[in-house]
Design a protein around this motif. Structure first.
Motif, PDB file in Angstrom:
ATOM      1  N   LEU A 173       0.228   0.263  10.394  1.00 38.08           N
ATOM      2  CA  LEU A 173      -0.120  -0.926   9.612  1.00 38.08           C
ATOM      3  C   LEU A 173      -0.243  -0.562   8.138  1.00 38.08           C
ATOM      4  N   TYR A 174      -0.221  -1.586   7.283  1.00 33.48           N
ATOM      5  CA  TYR A 174      -0.466  -1.375   5.855  1.00 33.48           C
ATOM      6  C   TYR A 174      -0.916  -2.682   5.230  1.00 33.48           C
ATOM      7  N   PHE A 175      -1.662  -2.567   4.120  1.00 34.70           N
ATOM      8  CA  PHE A 175      -2.147  -3.738   3.398  1.00 34.70           C
ATOM      9  C   PHE A 175      -1.133  -4.210   2.361  1.00 34.70           C
ATOM     10  N   GLU A 213       0.816  -1.214   0.000  1.00 30.82           N
ATOM     11  CA  GLU A 213       0.000   0.000   0.000  1.00 30.82           C
ATOM     12  C   GLU A 213       0.852   1.268   0.000  1.00 30.82           C
ATOM     13  N   THR A 214       0.447   2.239  -0.836  1.00 27.84           N
ATOM     14  CA  THR A 214       1.095   3.552  -0.901  1.00 27.84           C
ATOM     15  C   THR A 214       0.039   4.647  -1.029  1.00 27.84           C
ATOM     16  N   TYR A 215       0.508   5.889  -0.976  1.00 30.80           N
ATOM     17  CA  TYR A 215      -0.304   7.012  -1.434  1.00 30.80           C
ATOM     18  C   TYR A 215      -0.115   7.155  -2.946  1.00 30.80           C
ATOM     19  N   LYS A 216      -0.926   8.009  -3.565  1.00 33.24           N
ATOM     20  CA  LYS A 216      -0.878   8.137  -5.030  1.00 33.24           C
ATOM     21  C   LYS A 216       0.438   8.710  -5.537  1.00 33.24           C
ATOM     22  N   ASP A 217       1.165   9.439  -4.672  1.00 33.90           N
ATOM     23  CA  ASP A 217       2.462   9.959  -5.099  1.00 33.90           C
ATOM     24  C   ASP A 217       3.581   8.934  -4.918  1.00 33.90           C
ATOM     25  N   GLY A 218       3.220   7.742  -4.457  1.00 33.59           N
ATOM     26  CA  GLY A 218       4.203   6.682  -4.283  1.00 33.59           C
ATOM     27  C   GLY A 218       4.775   6.576  -2.885  1.00 33.59           C
ATOM     28  N   THR A 219       4.472   7.565  -2.019  1.00 34.94           N
ATOM     29  CA  THR A 219       4.928   7.498  -0.630  1.00 34.94           C
ATOM     30  C   THR A 219       4.280   6.305   0.067  1.00 34.94           C
ATOM     31  N   LEU A 220       5.060   5.617   0.886  1.00 35.27           N
ATOM     32  CA  LEU A 220       4.507   4.479   1.614  1.00 35.27           C
ATOM     33  C   LEU A 220       3.385   4.938   2.533  1.00 35.27           C
ATOM     34  N   ARG A 221       2.269   4.198   2.507  1.00 37.85           N
ATOM     35  CA  ARG A 221       1.153   4.532   3.391  1.00 37.85           C
ATOM     36  C   ARG A 221       1.133   3.575   4.574  1.00 37.85           C
ATOM     37  N   ASN A 222       1.123   4.142   5.766  1.00 40.44           N
ATOM     38  CA  ASN A 222       0.948   3.388   7.002  1.00 40.44           C
ATOM     39  C   ASN A 222      -0.174   4.056   7.787  1.00 40.44           C
ATOM     40  N   TRP A 223      -0.960   3.269   8.485  1.00 42.15           N
ATOM     41  CA  TRP A 223      -2.121   3.817   9.173  1.00 42.15           C
ATOM     42  C   TRP A 223      -2.291   3.172  10.553  1.00 42.15           C
ATOM     43  N   VAL A 235      -6.509 -18.541  -7.853  1.00 42.57           N
ATOM     44  CA  VAL A 235      -5.203 -19.176  -7.653  1.00 42.57           C
ATOM     45  C   VAL A 235      -5.098 -20.307  -8.674  1.00 42.57           C
ATOM     46  N   SER A 236      -4.117 -20.208  -9.586  1.00 47.76           N
ATOM     47  CA  SER A 236      -4.011 -21.198 -10.658  1.00 47.76           C
ATOM     48  C   SER A 236      -2.819 -22.134 -10.498  1.00 47.76           C
ATOM     49  N   GLN A 237      -1.861 -21.784  -9.624  1.00 49.25           N
ATOM     50  CA  GLN A 237      -0.727 -22.674  -9.360  1.00 49.25           C
ATOM     51  C   GLN A 237      -0.228 -22.434  -7.949  1.00 49.25           C
ATOM     52  N   VAL A 238       0.166 -23.541  -7.283  1.00 48.07           N
ATOM     53  CA  VAL A 238       0.770 -23.453  -5.955  1.00 48.07           C
ATOM     54  C   VAL A 238       2.082 -24.240  -5.972  1.00 48.07           C
ATOM     55  N   PRO A 239       3.016 -23.917  -5.058  1.00 48.82           N
ATOM     56  CA  PRO A 239       4.253 -24.698  -4.957  1.00 48.82           C
ATOM     57  C   PRO A 239       3.984 -26.038  -4.281  1.00 48.82           C
ATOM     58  N   SER A 240       5.019 -26.846  -4.109  1.00 53.39           N
ATOM     59  CA  SER A 240       4.806 -28.179  -3.541  1.00 53.39           C
ATOM     60  C   SER A 240       4.310 -28.134  -2.102  1.00 53.39           C
ATOM     61  N   SER A 241       4.583 -27.043  -1.373  1.00 55.21           N
ATOM     62  CA  SER A 241       4.016 -26.888  -0.028  1.00 55.21           C
ATOM     63  C   SER A 241       2.504 -26.684  -0.067  1.00 55.21           C
ATOM     64  N   GLY A 242       1.993 -26.256  -1.233  1.00 57.37           N
ATOM     65  CA  GLY A 242       0.566 -25.987  -1.385  1.00 57.37           C
ATOM     66  C   GLY A 242       0.126 -24.629  -0.898  1.00 57.37           C
ATOM     67  N   LYS A 243       1.049 -23.808  -0.367  1.00 57.16           N
ATOM     68  CA  LYS A 243       0.652 -22.594   0.342  1.00 57.16           C
ATOM     69  C   LYS A 243       1.125 -21.321  -0.344  1.00 57.16           C
ATOM     70  N   VAL A 244       0.199 -20.379  -0.523  1.00 58.25           N
ATOM     71  CA  VAL A 244       0.539 -19.033  -0.986  1.00 58.25           C
ATOM     72  C   VAL A 244      -0.239 -18.018  -0.157  1.00 58.25           C
ATOM     73  N   VAL A 245       0.438 -16.942   0.238  1.00 60.27           N
ATOM     74  CA  VAL A 245      -0.225 -15.835   0.937  1.00 60.27           C
ATOM     75  C   VAL A 245      -0.810 -14.903  -0.122  1.00 60.27           C
ATOM     76  N   ILE A 246      -2.094 -14.538   0.053  1.00 59.84           N
ATOM     77  CA  ILE A 246      -2.806 -13.748  -0.955  1.00 59.84           C
ATOM     78  C   ILE A 246      -3.232 -12.375  -0.444  1.00 59.84           C
ATOM     79  N   GLY A 247      -3.081 -12.121   0.859  1.00 58.91           N
ATOM     80  CA  GLY A 247      -3.416 -10.814   1.416  1.00 58.91           C
ATOM     81  C   GLY A 247      -2.857 -10.690   2.824  1.00 58.91           C
ATOM     82  N   GLN A 248      -2.493  -9.456   3.222  1.00 59.38           N
ATOM     83  CA  GLN A 248      -1.912  -9.252   4.540  1.00 59.38           C
ATOM     84  C   GLN A 248      -2.300  -7.897   5.116  1.00 59.38           C
ATOM     85  N   ILE A 249      -2.390  -7.840   6.457  1.00 57.37           N
ATOM     86  CA  ILE A 249      -2.201  -6.580   7.177  1.00 57.37           C
ATOM     87  C   ILE A 249      -0.824  -6.687   7.790  1.00 57.37           C
ATOM     88  N   HIS A 250       0.102  -5.898   7.270  1.00 58.25           N
ATOM     89  CA  HIS A 250       1.475  -5.968   7.744  1.00 58.25           C
ATOM     90  C   HIS A 250       1.750  -4.834   8.731  1.00 58.25           C
TER      91      HIS A 250
END
Length: 222
Positions: free
Chosen positions: A190-192, A64-74, A89-104
């Protein structure tokens, strides 16, 4: 329609891995790890790809950023915060796991929320699993299976909603789960994030995660 005007992109190439800034994304950046045609956004991350600092797995992922490219944190008490997506999701690795979204979490390698697609060969379907840290200092996350029976190649939607009182709601593939996080998160910026973050780092160059989003948007409703 996916608007890329409030994101930057990390791709699993280079040392350290490259960040594609917001203006370049909006101008139509594309390569083998990322492609946007306006209506969909495609991500590919091989298990052999370069890894960002403090990470053990490769990613092709928006931040997530602002429109000027600055990192957005909230701070969550300032708004109702939403990440909405529709994806395949069309392919996964052998572990079967992919992260598709986060609140970081800013300046941390411990996200509040990781939403994973976890494919299981036994059923030939995937579960949508949330890993949630109730407190910033939690060493281990709570693991919640939000939805089951999601086939590879089939579109589904998710929503991550963190309101100003600390109520967290995660909806995926038509099922929902709710909790209230600790108030100790109130002062943590935080940021998405969204894309494909493969939970695997061994295998052939053809092994990895492929995800295509047809909807991806952020709202901070004050």
């Amino acid at each position: 329609m996916v608007d890329l005007a409030t994101w930057n992109l990390s791709i699993p190439e280079g040392s350290p891995p490259k960040t594609i800034e917001t203006p370049r994304l909006v101008d139509g950046f594309k390569n083998k790890y990322f492609n946007s045609d306006g209506s969909t956004v495609y991500f590919w991350a091989p298990v052999t790809g370069a890894k960002t600092e403090n990470a053990i797995y490769p990613r092709s992922e928006l931040r997530e950023t602002y429109k000027d490219g600055t990192l957005r944190n909230w701070l969550y008490p300032d708004a109702d915060n939403f990440l909405n997506a529709t994806l395949t999701v069309s392919q996964v690795p052998s572990s079967g796991k992919v992260v598709i979204g986060q609140i970081h979490t800013k300046d941390s390698n411990k996200p509040m929320v990781k939403l994973e697609y976890q494919y299981k060969e036994a059923t030939d379907t995937g579960d949508i699993v949330a890993k949630v840290r109730m407190r910033p200092d939690d060493k281990n996350a709570r693991v919640i299976t939000v939805a089951t029976g999601v086939k590879l190649g089939r579109a589904f939607s998710y929503r991550i909603h963190l309101d100003r009182t600390g109520d967290l709601g995660i909806t995926a593939a038509g099922r929902s789960w709710y909790t209230t996080i600790s108030a100790t998160w109130r002062v943590r910026p935080l940021y998405f994030k969204a894309g494909v973050y493969v939970q695997d780092n061994t295998g052939y160059t053809s092994e990895g995660g492929k995800v295509t989003f047809s909807k991806l948007d952020i709202d901070h409703n004050t």
